[in-house]
Write a protein that holds these residues in place. Sequence first.
Motif, PDB file in Angstrom:
ATOM      1  N   SER A  93      -9.731  46.843  50.730  1.00 40.68           N
ATOM      2  CA  SER A  93      -8.364  46.376  50.469  1.00 40.68           C
ATOM      3  C   SER A  93      -7.705  45.938  51.776  1.00 40.68           C
ATOM      4  CB  SER A  93      -7.539  47.475  49.794  1.00 40.68           C
ATOM      5  OG  SER A  93      -7.398  48.593  50.658  1.00 40.68           O
ATOM      6  N   SER A 167       3.393  42.787  38.309  1.00 40.01           N
ATOM      7  CA  SER A 167       2.015  42.879  38.777  1.00 40.01           C
ATOM      8  C   SER A 167       1.900  42.493  40.246  1.00 40.01           C
ATOM      9  CB  SER A 167       1.103  41.987  37.928  1.00 40.01           C
ATOM     10  OG  SER A 167       1.461  40.623  38.063  1.00 40.01           O
ATOM     11  N   TYR A 168       0.940  43.060  40.906  1.00 41.16           N
ATOM     12  CA  TYR A 168       0.575  42.693  42.270  1.00 41.16           C
ATOM     13  C   TYR A 168      -0.947  42.656  42.318  1.00 41.16           C
ATOM     14  CZ  TYR A 168       0.013  47.795  42.621  1.00 41.16           C
ATOM     15  OH  TYR A 168      -0.363  49.104  42.400  1.00 41.16           O
ATOM     16  N   THR A 169      -1.523  42.096  43.353  1.00 44.24           N
ATOM     17  CA  THR A 169      -2.969  41.963  43.421  1.00 44.24           C
ATOM     18  C   THR A 169      -3.630  43.311  43.671  1.00 44.24           C
ATOM     19  OG1 THR A 169      -2.787  39.707  44.287  1.00 44.24           O
ATOM     20  CG2 THR A 169      -4.897  40.816  44.574  1.00 44.24           C
ATOM     21  N   GLN A 170      -4.512  43.711  42.768  1.00 39.07           N
ATOM     22  CA  GLN A 170      -5.266  44.949  42.885  1.00 39.07           C
ATOM     23  C   GLN A 170      -6.750  44.624  43.070  1.00 39.07           C
ATOM     24  OE1 GLN A 170      -3.813  46.535  39.097  1.00 39.07           O
ATOM     25  NE2 GLN A 170      -2.693  48.145  40.190  1.00 39.07           N
ATOM     26  N   CYS A 173      -8.615  43.934  39.628  1.00 31.56           N
ATOM     27  CA  CYS A 173      -7.801  43.415  38.522  1.00 31.56           C
ATOM     28  C   CYS A 173      -8.480  42.253  37.791  1.00 31.56           C
ATOM     29  CB  CYS A 173      -6.412  43.013  39.013  1.00 31.56           C
ATOM     30  SG  CYS A 173      -6.414  41.703  40.248  1.00 31.56           S
ATOM     31  N   PHE A 178      -4.425  44.093  35.276  1.00 33.01           N
ATOM     32  CA  PHE A 178      -3.472  44.861  36.079  1.00 33.01           C
ATOM     33  C   PHE A 178      -3.245  46.239  35.479  1.00 33.01           C
ATOM     34  CE2 PHE A 178       1.021  46.079  36.892  1.00 33.01           C
ATOM     35  CZ  PHE A 178       0.914  46.275  38.260  1.00 33.01           C
ATOM     36  N   ASN A 190      -2.826  47.876  49.007  1.00 30.90           N
ATOM     37  CA  ASN A 190      -2.892  46.467  48.631  1.00 30.90           C
ATOM     38  C   ASN A 190      -1.734  45.622  49.159  1.00 30.90           C
ATOM     39  OD1 ASN A 190      -5.315  46.108  46.873  1.00 30.90           O
ATOM     40  ND2 ASN A 190      -4.322  47.714  45.666  1.00 30.90           N
ATOM     41  N   GLU A 191      -0.557  46.216  49.294  1.00 29.62           N
ATOM     42  CA  GLU A 191       0.631  45.455  49.692  1.00 29.62           C
ATOM     43  C   GLU A 191       1.124  45.775  51.098  1.00 29.62           C
ATOM     44  OE1 GLU A 191       2.484  43.006  48.021  1.00 29.62           O
ATOM     45  OE2 GLU A 191       0.724  42.908  46.720  1.00 29.62           O
TER      46      GLU A 191
END
Length: 207
Positions: A93, A167-170, A173, A178, A190-191
Amino acid sequence: MKALISLTAFPNLSHYSIYSNFNEVEIEAQGTYQKQTFRNRYDIFGPNGKLPLTIPVIYSSKNKQLYRDVKISNVEKWQSQHLKSLMTAYNSSPFFEYYIDDLMPLFNTTYNFLFEYNLICNETLNACVQIDKDLELTTQFKNQNGATFDFRNLAKLKTVIPYNFKSYTQMFCVKHGFLPNLSILDLLFNEGPNTLNYLEQQTIKTE
């Protein structure tokens, strides 16, 4: 605004949205321990989907026991097992390497009491998320109407979460879709520095 919550292990996003959106957060420190809660469990996103990680405890439901008195069962090598699972899930990640050194003491230091461990986890994670907030502990048990906003039910596994998480990028995913409301670790790895901004955008229902 002041909120009352139950202390959980590596809190999920519903808990962390409370930390980020309330001026004061008070932690229930006088209640009895309950099974089937996030007090000793947290969910991450593994290669096969949602993966619950559990901290083993020494507890008997026959005798009501204060949460603060519940001991961790360190016979099992649960910390190394959890760390291995986190590395499998998040080693690639974007921000895993950025935060893992700060989190390592949580996995290589032995703790005897669950409440103490969870409190240190929360303090460590707050520093990573950059939430500058003292965690106030209650000195006596509060009834349902004793807090301005009572979110203690969020610690229960089956509580319906009153949020619609964006949602955010996982990591997985594309394969599984998600997964909302995982441990703050998922969002953090991830963020990264955008974690706090994401949490502050959550709309919290207080009724």
